[in-house]
Design a protein around this motif. Structure first.
Motif, PDB file in Angstrom:
ATOM      1  N   GLY A  35       3.885   4.879   7.029  1.00  0.00           N
ATOM      2  CA  GLY A  35       4.235   3.576   6.460  1.00  0.00           C
ATOM      3  C   GLY A  35       5.729   3.490   6.207  1.00  0.00           C
TER       4      GLY A  35
ATOM      5  N   GLY B 184       0.811  -1.226   0.000  1.00  0.00           N
ATOM      6  CA  GLY B 184       0.000   0.000   0.000  1.00  0.00           C
ATOM      7  C   GLY B 184       0.835   1.262   0.000  1.00  0.00           C
ATOM      8  N   LYS B 185       2.125   1.148  -0.412  1.00  0.00           N
ATOM      9  CA  LYS B 185       2.916   2.383  -0.369  1.00  0.00           C
ATOM     10  C   LYS B 185       2.628   3.262  -1.578  1.00  0.00           C
TER      11      LYS B 185
ATOM     12  N   GLY C 228       7.552   5.533   4.614  1.00  0.00           N
ATOM     13  CA  GLY C 228       8.236   6.833   4.630  1.00  0.00           C
ATOM     14  C   GLY C 228       8.348   7.513   3.279  1.00  0.00           C
ATOM     15  N   THR C 229       7.496   7.140   2.312  1.00  0.00           N
ATOM     16  CA  THR C 229       7.591   7.730   0.969  1.00  0.00           C
ATOM     17  C   THR C 229       7.527   9.259   1.011  1.00  0.00           C
TER      18      THR C 229
ATOM     19  N   ALA D 270      -1.689   8.536  15.132  1.00  0.00           N
ATOM     20  CA  ALA D 270      -2.258   9.642  14.345  1.00  0.00           C
ATOM     21  C   ALA D 270      -3.496  10.221  15.016  1.00  0.00           C
TER      22      ALA D 270
HETATM   23  C1  LIG Z   1      -1.534   2.663   3.608  1.00  0.00           C
HETATM   24  S1  LIG Z   1      -0.281   2.620   4.833  1.00  0.00           S
HETATM   25  C2  LIG Z   1       0.667   4.038   4.467  1.00  0.00           C
HETATM   26  C3  LIG Z   1       1.683   3.762   3.408  1.00  0.00           C
HETATM   27  C4  LIG Z   1       2.554   4.970   3.131  1.00  0.00           C
HETATM   28  N1  LIG Z   1       1.825   6.030   2.464  1.00  0.00           N
HETATM   29  C5  LIG Z   1       3.768   4.570   2.295  1.00  0.00           C
HETATM   30  O1  LIG Z   1       4.038   5.199   1.275  1.00  0.00           O
HETATM   31  O2  LIG Z   1       4.444   3.596   2.663  1.00  0.00           O
HETATM   32  C6  LIG Z   1      -1.115   3.064   6.290  1.00  0.00           C
HETATM   33  C7  LIG Z   1      -0.263   3.099   7.542  1.00  0.00           C
HETATM   34  O3  LIG Z   1      -1.064   3.507   8.643  1.00  0.00           O
HETATM   35  C8  LIG Z   1      -0.432   2.993   9.797  1.00  0.00           C
HETATM   36  N2  LIG Z   1      -1.329   3.131  10.961  1.00  0.00           N
HETATM   37  C9  LIG Z   1      -2.358   2.338  11.344  1.00  0.00           C
HETATM   38  N3  LIG Z   1      -2.902   2.809  12.468  1.00  0.00           N
HETATM   39  C10 LIG Z   1      -2.217   3.926  12.805  1.00  0.00           C
HETATM   40  C11 LIG Z   1      -2.323   4.867  13.873  1.00  0.00           C
HETATM   41  N4  LIG Z   1      -3.222   4.741  14.842  1.00  0.00           N
HETATM   42  N5  LIG Z   1      -1.460   5.911  13.904  1.00  0.00           N
HETATM   43  C12 LIG Z   1      -0.496   6.050  12.940  1.00  0.00           C
HETATM   44  N6  LIG Z   1      -0.349   5.179  11.930  1.00  0.00           N
HETATM   45  C13 LIG Z   1      -1.204   4.133  11.851  1.00  0.00           C
HETATM   46  C14 LIG Z   1      -0.094   1.578   9.406  1.00  0.00           C
HETATM   47  O4  LIG Z   1       0.938   1.053  10.230  1.00  0.00           O
HETATM   48  C15 LIG Z   1       0.353   1.760   7.955  1.00  0.00           C
HETATM   49  O5  LIG Z   1       1.751   1.860   7.880  1.00  0.00           O
END
Ligand SMILES: C[S@@+](CC[C@H](N)C(=O)[O-])C[C@H]1O[C@@H](n2cnc3c(N)ncnc32)[C@H](O)[C@@H]1O
Length: 457
Positions: free
Chosen positions: A144, A116-117, A146-147, A308
């Motif tokens: 995630g 899902g990055k 770190g992109t 978050a």
């Molecule tokens: C779709 S991924 C993000 C991918 C990211 N955009 C990348 O490029 O790798 C969503 C992320 O939300 C994180 N996540 C889930 N619950 C969270 C929370 N309560 N606070 C912060 N991050 C959370 C997950 O660990 C996951 O890495």
């Protein structure tokens, strides 16, 4: 004989076909980057061309190869040999990186297949259209791999990333470290892969390995044959690993290879590690080659472990926000990263309580938790974002899943992007632009995702 009317029609066609669509959208001195073939990319390129001046496009544009006779930094970063993959990698994987050379495999983005990055090229364009300038700060509250942080750093923008998973905090840091890791350490490690593998295997544990014949086997190392060679090697290794960037980068390579060993089992863990380490060495060398001379222009990134829903930031601290929430309840990030999280000593059960998308049992209950959690996240985003600045969310459509929950037709459900726009509106963030993008990645069940650009009151 051709009639007058037929001639007029033919003239009209000729006139229309002489029009160049690119030239209608972009000024003649801007040359688009190769492989630009999707409508959402043309849209983002158009906004970039309207919002950045020529120097801005050269320094931080995502969709242009040249401005007049100047090559853009994005083009220079991506050109040349694409991400080096092991000889035994599938032809599908090789084709993926070849056809996405300007989109996804450049800098340290192609390392570690985190599910899902983001497409980093898209991230770059979104940072541009949100008006972020060098010296300002962008937040990714769910970073995630770190992109956003890596891309912001390359553009000279400071960044803060937050993720509930300690593995993500480590991974983002290690990929950032790759931008300036000492190359001699990585090259030394690539030449002594067995020694480095042994070191991390002792510290982190062995992934399940299989021999080439498919039989599970215990990995055996031959160092005991030559104790002196080993202790000399150990001392040199310790010296290289004293550098935290080298330590992080090589450890990520180890965990990356362990993930492959667990999933594919076609090669022994050591063989996987050797091939992956070669890729890591190639990536660090290529990226640092392009950044030579502009190191002082890079942004500063701060990846944090956190929630978050309760961001560790002051009010109005950031100039922009970009994130993609967990794909509703489609991906179990804890199960995916279980080996890596365990090697870090993380208690998976308590981590699960803090992970959005994983709380609850039945789908309906998961959905209710998800919406409640995302409301908290959006409230926090509105709190830490400066007024009049932008927050962009990239979210996949999962109408089929939602239709099951509400026992209705997928066409009838309110999609996740609409739900998030409604929630954001409660906290004074209003929709400015929405762009749909078809998902073309290899292992995706989602068919499209939406880029939602919100503006804070
Ligand atoms: C779709 S991924 C993000 C991918 C990211 N955009 C990348 O490029 O790798 C969503 C992320 O939300 C994180 N996540 C889930 N619950 C969270 C929370 N309560 N606070 C912060 N991050 C959370 C997950 O660990 C996951 O890495």
């Amino acid at each position: 004989m051709v009639t007058r009317t037929a001639l007029a029609v033919s003239d009209d066609i000729g006139e229309v076909l002489r029009k160049d669509i690119e030239r209608s959208l972009f000024p003649p001195h801007l040359e688009l980057v190769p492989q630009l073939n999707e409508l959402y990319e043309v849209k983002l390129a158009f906004y970039e061309s309207q919002l950045l001046n020529d120097d801005g496009i050269v320094r931080q544009g995502a969709y242009f190869a040249r401005v007049g006779d100047r090559s853009t930094r994005h083009f220079l970063m991506c050109r040349g040999e694409p991400l080096r993959l092991a000889g035994h990698s599938s032809s599908r994987l090789k084709a993926f990186f070849r056809t996405n050379q300007f989109k996804t495999g450049y800098a340290t983005h192609g390392l570690f297949p985190y599910r899902g990055k983001f497409h980093p090229q898209m991230v770059k364009a979104i940072l541009n259209i949100m008006g972020l300038k060098p010296g300002e700060t962008v937040l990714d509250p769910m970073m995630g791999s770190g992109t956003t942080l890596i891309e912001a750093t390359l553009m000279g923008i400071d960044s803060i990333g937050v993720d509930a998973s300690p593995f993500c905090q480590f991974m983002a840091q290690a990929k950032l470290d790759g931008l300036s890791v000492p190359l001699n350490s990585v090259d030394w490690a690539a030449k002594h892969a067995e020694l480095v593998f042994d070191y991390f295997a002792r510290k982190s544990g062995h992934p399940q390995g299989r021999s080439a014949r498919g039989k599970t086997r215990q990995l055996s190392l031959n160092w005991s044959k030559d104790k002196d060679a080993r202790s000399n090697g150990d001392r040199t290794l310790a010296r290289h690993l004293d550098n935290p960037k080298a330590h992080n980068y090589l450890r990520l390579a180890y965990l990356d290879s362990a993930g492959y060993s667990i999933r594919s089992q076609r090669r022994t863990p050591l063989e996987q590690f050797r091939a992956i380490l070669e890729r890591y060495a190639f990536v660090a060398r290529k990226t640092q080659g392009v950044l030579e001379g502009v190191e002082s222009e890079l942004g500063t990134a701060t990846p944090l472990e956190g929630d978050a829903r309760a961001l560790p930031l002051q009010d109005a601290r950031v100039d922009g926000i970009l994130f993609s929430p967990p794909y509703s309840f489609a991906i179990d990030y804890i199960a995916n990263d279980a080996f890596h999280l365990r090697t870090m000593g993380v208690d998976l059960v308590s981590l699960k309580d803090g992970m959005i998308g994983l709380r609850g049992r039945a789908l309906k209950e998961k959905y209710e938790h998800y919406i409640a959690d995302m409301r908290l996240v959006l409230a926090e985003c509105a709190r830490v974002l400066r007024p009049k600045r932008f927050c962009t969310i990239v979210v996949g459509t999962n109408n089929n899943q939602l239709a099951k929950i509400f026992d209705t037709d997928p066409q009838e459900v309110r999609s996740m992007s609409e739900l998030l726009v409604d929630l954001a509106g409660e906290f004074g963030m209003k929709l400015t632009r929405e762009i749909e993008r078809q998902i073309t990645g290899m292992a995706n069940t989602m068919r499209s995702e939406h880029i939602i650009v919100l503006r804070r009151d």
